[in-house]
Design an enzyme around this catalytic site. Sequence first.
Site, mmCIF file in Angstrom:
data_model
loop_
_atom_site.group_PDB
_atom_site.id
_atom_site.type_symbol
_atom_site.label_atom_id
_atom_site.label_comp_id
_atom_site.label_asym_id
_atom_site.label_seq_id
_atom_site.Cartn_x
_atom_site.Cartn_y
_atom_site.Cartn_z
ATOM 1 N N GLY A 13 -16.062 -47.562 -51.905
ATOM 2 C CA GLY A 13 -17.072 -46.552 -52.227
ATOM 3 C C GLY A 13 -18.477 -46.868 -51.762
ATOM 4 O O GLY A 13 -19.443 -46.320 -52.295
ATOM 5 N N HIS A 105 -14.419 -40.216 -40.544
ATOM 6 C CA HIS A 105 -13.334 -41.049 -40.010
ATOM 7 C C HIS A 105 -13.965 -42.173 -39.197
ATOM 8 O O HIS A 105 -14.868 -41.931 -38.392
ATOM 9 C CB HIS A 105 -12.408 -40.204 -39.124
ATOM 10 N N GLU A 175 -22.018 -45.287 -40.343
ATOM 11 C CA GLU A 175 -21.741 -44.370 -41.460
ATOM 12 C C GLU A 175 -22.944 -44.270 -42.387
ATOM 13 O O GLU A 175 -23.357 -43.171 -42.771
ATOM 14 C CB GLU A 175 -20.500 -44.846 -42.220
HETATM 15 C C1 GRF Z 1 -15.068 -45.878 -44.191
HETATM 16 O O1 GRF Z 1 -15.021 -46.636 -43.020
HETATM 17 C C2 GRF Z 1 -14.643 -44.463 -43.934
HETATM 18 O O2 GRF Z 1 -14.961 -44.006 -42.678
HETATM 19 C C3 GRF Z 1 -13.150 -44.549 -44.049
HETATM 20 O O3 GRF Z 1 -12.925 -45.462 -45.085
HETATM 21 C C4 GRF Z 1 -14.023 -46.351 -45.186
HETATM 22 C C5 GRF Z 1 -14.503 -46.294 -46.595
HETATM 23 O O4 GRF Z 1 -15.445 -47.302 -46.897
HETATM 24 N N1 GRF Z 1 -12.576 -43.260 -44.186
HETATM 25 P P1 GRF Z 1 -16.203 -47.276 -48.273
HETATM 26 O O5 GRF Z 1 -15.156 -47.115 -49.375
HETATM 27 O O6 GRF Z 1 -17.152 -46.124 -48.258
HETATM 28 O O7 GRF Z 1 -16.894 -48.589 -48.402
#
Ligand code: GRF
Length: 189
Positions: A13, A105, A175
């Site tokens: 998360g 993704h 991200e």
């Molecule tokens: C991220 O890399 C997202 O793109 C993928 O899962 C990962 C989640 O990371 N779908 P987090 O739980 O937000 O740390």
Amino acid sequence: MQRNIAIFASGSGSNAQNIIEELEGKSTLHFPFILTNKADAYVLERARKLGVPGHYFPKSSFDEGEELVSFLREHNIDGIVLAGFLLKVSAPLLEAYPNKIINIHPALLPRYGGKGMYGHHVHEAVKNAGETESGITIHYVNEQYDAGDIIFQAKCPVLPHDNADDIAAKVHELEYAHFPHVIQEVFER
Ligand code: GRF
């Protein structure tokens, strides 16, 4: 006008936390809770620290969808953000929120997506294919895994000595840098 956005997450998360820290109180978007399908997901601990309610629903509720749609409607939810959410989104949810569900993704779709392509599997596949770049894709969610219309992509280099963990770290940085403002652009429109 305030818009209420539900975050769905299955694991650590860190994106859920980053989104709330970046946007809550600093945009017209409000994040009333985080939903998870894993009773022991670390995202629930992050939610507690953020002072945001975390709710667990079993996989069956996500699969069936109706109970979840009622819950979201009761809370006047306008849109859904999948941030590391590993289950397929069911038809009732897609029908209740057409073009209002987005996912991130950790690769450059359409490559390295689809069933089984999540977390480390993605970064291992990118490494094993000898790619020189990877990145993130933010897209609308439809009835297939990772196949909805693409909203935004950003790239990072993959160097010869990078392993899957190194790639994951670079992707996470992208991200954190981009997901909040893309969410804002999509849902404040
Ligand atoms: C991220 O890399 C997202 O793109 C993928 O899962 C990962 C989640 O990371 N779908 P987090 O739980 O937000 O740390």
